[in-house]
Design a protein around this motif. Structure first.
Motif, PDB file in Angstrom:
ATOM      1  N   ARG A 523     -14.933  40.994 104.936  1.00  0.00           N
ATOM      2  CA  ARG A 523     -14.806  42.747 104.644  1.00  0.00           C
ATOM      3  C   ARG A 523     -15.298  42.892 103.365  1.00  0.00           C
ATOM      4  NH1 ARG A 523      -8.851  44.141 106.866  1.00  0.00           N
ATOM      5  NH2 ARG A 523      -9.095  45.767 105.871  1.00  0.00           N
ATOM      6  N   LEU A 524     -16.554  42.420 102.922  1.00  0.00           N
ATOM      7  CA  LEU A 524     -17.074  42.256 101.452  1.00  0.00           C
ATOM      8  C   LEU A 524     -17.270  43.509 100.680  1.00  0.00           C
ATOM      9  CD1 LEU A 524     -19.905  39.543 102.142  1.00  0.00           C
ATOM     10  CD2 LEU A 524     -17.586  39.095 101.811  1.00  0.00           C
ATOM     11  N   ASP A 525     -17.321  44.546 101.464  1.00  0.00           N
ATOM     12  CA  ASP A 525     -17.495  46.000 100.619  1.00  0.00           C
ATOM     13  C   ASP A 525     -16.334  46.383 100.190  1.00  0.00           C
ATOM     14  OD1 ASP A 525     -20.210  45.966 101.032  1.00  0.00           O
ATOM     15  OD2 ASP A 525     -20.164  47.341 103.003  1.00  0.00           O
ATOM     16  N   GLU A 526     -15.257  45.888 100.941  1.00  0.00           N
ATOM     17  CA  GLU A 526     -13.767  46.308 100.455  1.00  0.00           C
ATOM     18  C   GLU A 526     -13.352  45.428  99.379  1.00  0.00           C
ATOM     19  OE1 GLU A 526     -10.742  47.337 103.801  1.00  0.00           O
ATOM     20  OE2 GLU A 526     -12.533  46.628 104.928  1.00  0.00           O
ATOM     21  N   LEU A 554     -16.262  38.635  92.634  1.00  0.00           N
ATOM     22  CA  LEU A 554     -17.509  39.115  92.542  1.00  0.00           C
ATOM     23  C   LEU A 554     -18.871  38.372  92.664  1.00  0.00           C
ATOM     24  CD1 LEU A 554     -16.450  41.509  89.803  1.00  0.00           C
ATOM     25  CD2 LEU A 554     -17.126  42.367  92.123  1.00  0.00           C
ATOM     26  N   ALA A 555     -18.492  36.994  91.922  1.00  0.00           N
ATOM     27  CA  ALA A 555     -19.564  35.827  92.183  1.00  0.00           C
ATOM     28  C   ALA A 555     -19.685  35.675  93.819  1.00  0.00           C
ATOM     29  CB  ALA A 555     -19.043  34.783  91.257  1.00  0.00           C
ATOM     30  N   LEU A 560     -22.933  36.041  98.612  1.00  0.00           N
ATOM     31  CA  LEU A 560     -23.244  36.227 100.114  1.00  0.00           C
ATOM     32  C   LEU A 560     -24.078  37.431 100.285  1.00  0.00           C
ATOM     33  CD1 LEU A 560     -19.624  35.583 101.073  1.00  0.00           C
ATOM     34  CD2 LEU A 560     -21.540  33.952 101.428  1.00  0.00           C
ATOM     35  N   GLN A 561     -24.326  38.246  99.458  1.00  0.00           N
ATOM     36  CA  GLN A 561     -25.055  39.478  99.715  1.00  0.00           C
ATOM     37  C   GLN A 561     -26.419  39.259  99.123  1.00  0.00           C
ATOM     38  OE1 GLN A 561     -22.653  42.893  98.577  1.00  0.00           O
ATOM     39  NE2 GLN A 561     -21.659  42.910 100.628  1.00  0.00           N
ATOM     40  N   ALA A 600     -29.134  28.955  94.833  1.00  0.00           N
ATOM     41  CA  ALA A 600     -29.784  29.955  95.426  1.00  0.00           C
ATOM     42  C   ALA A 600     -30.983  30.698  94.747  1.00  0.00           C
ATOM     43  CB  ALA A 600     -28.855  31.275  95.690  1.00  0.00           C
ATOM     44  N   GLN A 601     -31.149  30.050  93.551  1.00  0.00           N
ATOM     45  CA  GLN A 601     -32.241  30.609  92.564  1.00  0.00           C
ATOM     46  C   GLN A 601     -33.387  29.630  92.317  1.00  0.00           C
ATOM     47  OE1 GLN A 601     -31.039  32.821  88.903  1.00  0.00           O
ATOM     48  NE2 GLN A 601     -29.078  32.263  89.655  1.00  0.00           N
ATOM     49  N   GLY A 602     -32.894  28.444  93.368  1.00  0.00           N
ATOM     50  CA  GLY A 602     -34.013  27.464  93.356  1.00  0.00           C
ATOM     51  C   GLY A 602     -34.017  26.299  92.427  1.00  0.00           C
ATOM     52  N   ASN A 603     -32.850  26.111  91.672  1.00  0.00           N
ATOM     53  CA  ASN A 603     -32.751  25.017  90.650  1.00  0.00           C
ATOM     54  C   ASN A 603     -31.862  23.973  91.166  1.00  0.00           C
ATOM     55  OD1 ASN A 603     -32.778  23.194  88.341  1.00  0.00           O
ATOM     56  ND2 ASN A 603     -32.747  24.860  87.085  1.00  0.00           N
TER      57      ASN A 603
END
Length: 677
Positions: A523-526, A554-555, A560-561, A600-603
């Motif tokens: 329930r990520l939005d909540e 938050l991280a 995940l989003q 996730a940023q490729g490094n």
């Protein structure tokens, strides 16, 4: 790598002894430096350890055993010494043996004489489990362990102008009386005679040297001669200790009466002594509070105390002398009680100040006074168990955060086993024990304790007590992989008790559980909204603990989003806060998230470094799950992505290097380095 003490005074002589000890360590896995008090065993061990750093890939580590009076905390003290903050419920010895099993390091055990038998048993177990381990011990007598090589530490050579004891005298004289020249023949002869009469015992020489502030070397020589001739009772103090007895006794006599009284009273302290603590414990009678700080400085000027950071330390030999006089004054029981009650009050104050801008300061305060807090609890368990229960409950969360889980569990279980009254103090102690058990992965026991805590809280009829119990129960469910139950329990309590967190600080703790449960349920939005609310509350109070976990979530949500740069920013913010709190579990969680955000940023290489450092922290705490259960699958996805970006060989190389590096150095690297713009 390592944690060797920093000593500001120079090391003099001992060239042949250094060679002997270094040769012994090459040929033997256990070397014990023996000799009388004040002869310089610890300084020789420290100098040997400093010179040996390059030969031990996993560092040189120091464990000070002087605060210990029984074996209860021996293994955990050594764990602290090597940086192992084990969160599992294994015996500390088993955790320590596993931690050392594949490492190549030198462990220095300083001041073993009070625990000779237990030290021998511990060393035997560790050496059997860890082939790459070497142990250097200091003790007034041999440990008696198998394959132990004892090296007797003699006094410094004394009697001639070029001898080591004379060199030591000259070096210390330059600090005590910088304008005094000792080079003329008369002074040189007097200094040589002083060192000869003191048998070259370093501590005795240093104490005598202090007298140069008001006396010439010739006057010191004359007084020493007179004093030595009057010491005839070898049954009270052996002949080889006469020089040290002379100078300690002389230093004691030259102190003003109030300084002697303070010296005696300070002997109840186990660790560093701050002026505020000394005033709280030692003031009374003729020693008024305003006189304590100046007397501390005068004792430091006379080398009775050593200045360290913002406080002072007393050498074990001088502490023993002070304790002897405290007994003569019939104040030993009184001072032990005052010391215990003072540090119980410190724990209560820390707990009361947890939700506020001084939160980090209180975490540091509890960590810095660990030895004295343990001594206080030992005393109160025997003399005032009700106060011990209050103190243990207040210190429990701090100790859990700072990695002292075994001590927390031991003291909490001991105090809760006593037939004490019910009420808020018992509820808090049950809560602290439940959190400790959950962090150790002992969920079955944690569940039983949590239920007992809930029943106790119902009897208290207080919102804070109910929220404490809720935190314990819901945290256990969360770590068992039951986020829906964790959410239901925490959400119900928060809806039933929506008041100001200032009146019920455990509201923040329950909010953290509810937040983690929401993200675990997808329930990520909540969860995002909950995290933002938690951050706002935390910022209003100026606290770090809950804010760090808001940043963690938050991280995770940003990652995940599909917003890895935002995730990286929050992961670094979490790491900074958890580093301030010395929270190794939080640091390990944050490093895992940072690795995922970077991957996730490729490094891939930078992600491997962050993950390798995280692995070091997870090994330090021995956590059974590496965080909440649902993170395992997500972590595997991040690793796969990093490997694809870097290539397997580059990933493995970066990961292994970071895993083998010092944990603090790796963390500093992770905090400093962002991705190239």
């Amino acid at each position: 790598m390592g944690n060797l003490p920093v000593v500001t005074t120079s090391f003099v002589g001992r060239d042949s002894e250094l060679v002997s000890v270094e040769r012994a360590l090459r040929d033997h896995r256990l070397v014990t430096l023996t000799g009388s008090g004040g002869v310089g065993k610890s300084r020789l061990a420290l100098r040997t350890a400093e010179r040996a750093r390059e030969r031990y890939a996993d560092g040189v580590w120091w464990a000070d055993l002087s605060p210990l009076h029984d074996e209860e905390l021996l293994a955990t003290t050594v764990c602290d010494g090597v940086g192992l903050l084990d969160h599992s419920h294994r015996r500390p010895v088993a955790a320590l043996a596993e931690w050392l099993s594949d490492r190549r390091l030198l462990l220095v055990l300083d001041c073993c004489e009070r625990l000779v038998g237990p030290c021998a048993q511990l060393v035997a177990e560790l050496l059997d489990a860890a082939p790459g381990l070497r142990v250097l011990a200091t003790s007034r007598e041999p440990l008696g362990a198998a394959d132990e090589l004892c090296v007797e530490v003699p006094p410094l050579s004394a009697g001639d102008e070029g001898d080591d004891a004379v060199r030591l005298f000259h070096e210390r004289a330059a600090a005590v009386a910088p304008g005094l020249s000792l080079d003329d023949p008369e002074n040189a002869a007097a200094v040589a005679e002083i060192c000869r009469r003191l048998d070259g015992i370093p501590l005795a020489v240093e104490l005598a040297c202090v007298q140069l502030r008001g006396s010439s070397p010739q006057e010191i020589t004359g007084r020493l001669a007179s004093r030595m001739e009057n010491l005839t009772d070898d049954t009270v103090w052996p002949r080889r200790h006469r020089a040290l007895r002379t100078t300690i006794g002389w230093s004691h006599e030259l102190c003003a009466p109030l300084e002697r009284l303070l010296w005696a009273r300070l002997s109840v302290f186990r660790g560093a002594i701050t002026p505020a603590d000394a005033e709280a414990v030692c003031a009374g009678g003729p020693l008024v509070a305003a006189a304590v700080a100046p007397a501390l400085e005068r004792l430091a000027d006379q080398s009775v105390l050593r200045r360290t950071g913002d406080g002072y330390r007393m050498l074990d030999t001088l502490r023993e002398y002070g304790a002897m006089w405290l007994g003569e004054l019939a104040e030993d029981v009184l001072m032990a009680d005052r010391h215990a009650r003072h540090f119980a009050h410190v724990a209560v104050q820390a707990y009361a100040g947890w939700l506020g801008p001084s939160q980090v300061t209180w975490y540091h305060r509890i960590a810095d006074t660990h030895a004295d807090l343990c001594a206080a609890l030992d005393h109160l368990l025997a003399e005032d168990p009700e106060m011990a229960m209050e103190m243990a409950g207040c210190a429990g969360l701090f100790w859990s955060c700072c990695g002292h889980l075994h001590q927390a569990r031991s003291y909490l279980e001991r105090v809760l086993a006593l037939p004490l009254s019910t009420g808020p103090h018992r509820t808090r102690a049950l809560w602290a024990l439940g959190i400790t058990l959950t962090l150790q992965g002992d969920h079955e026991s944690a569940g039983r304790v949590g239920e007992e805590c809930r029943v106790s809280a119902d009897g208290d009829g207080d919102p804070e007590a109910v929220l404490l119990a809720t935190h314990s129960v819901s945290f256990t469910y969360l770590m068992m992989g039951r986020p829906l139950t964790a959410y239901s329990v925490s959400d119900r309590a928060l809806r039933d008790h929506p008041g100001d967190p200032a009146a019920a600080p455990s509201q923040l703790r329950c909010r953290v559980i509810r937040l983690f449960a929401l993200s675990a349920l997808g329930r990520l939005d909540e969860a995002y909204e909950e995290a933002m609310r938690l951050q706002r509350i935390s910022l209003r109070f100026g606290e770090h603990w809950a804010r760090a976990y808001a940043d963690h979530q938050l991280a995770l949500i940003h990652l995940l989003q599909g917003r890895p740069r935002h995730a990286e920013s929050h992961a670094r913010a979490m790491l900074a806060s958890k580093h301030e709190l010395h929270d190794s579990l939080g640091i390990a969680l944050g490093l895992d998230l940072l690795a995922g955000a970077i991957a996730a940023q490729g490094n891939g290489v930078a992600a491997a470094r962050a993950s390798g450092t995280g692995h070091t922290f997870w090994r330090m705490i021995g956590h059974p799950h590496r965080g909440t259960p649902e993170l395992g699958a997500i972590r595997e996805q991040w690793e796969l992505r990093a490997r694809q970006a870097a290539g397997d060989s580059a990933y493995e190389l970066a990961y292994r290097r970071a895993s083998a590096d010092d944990a603090e150095r790796g963390l500093a690297h992770a905090l400093e380095r962002g991705l190239p713009g």
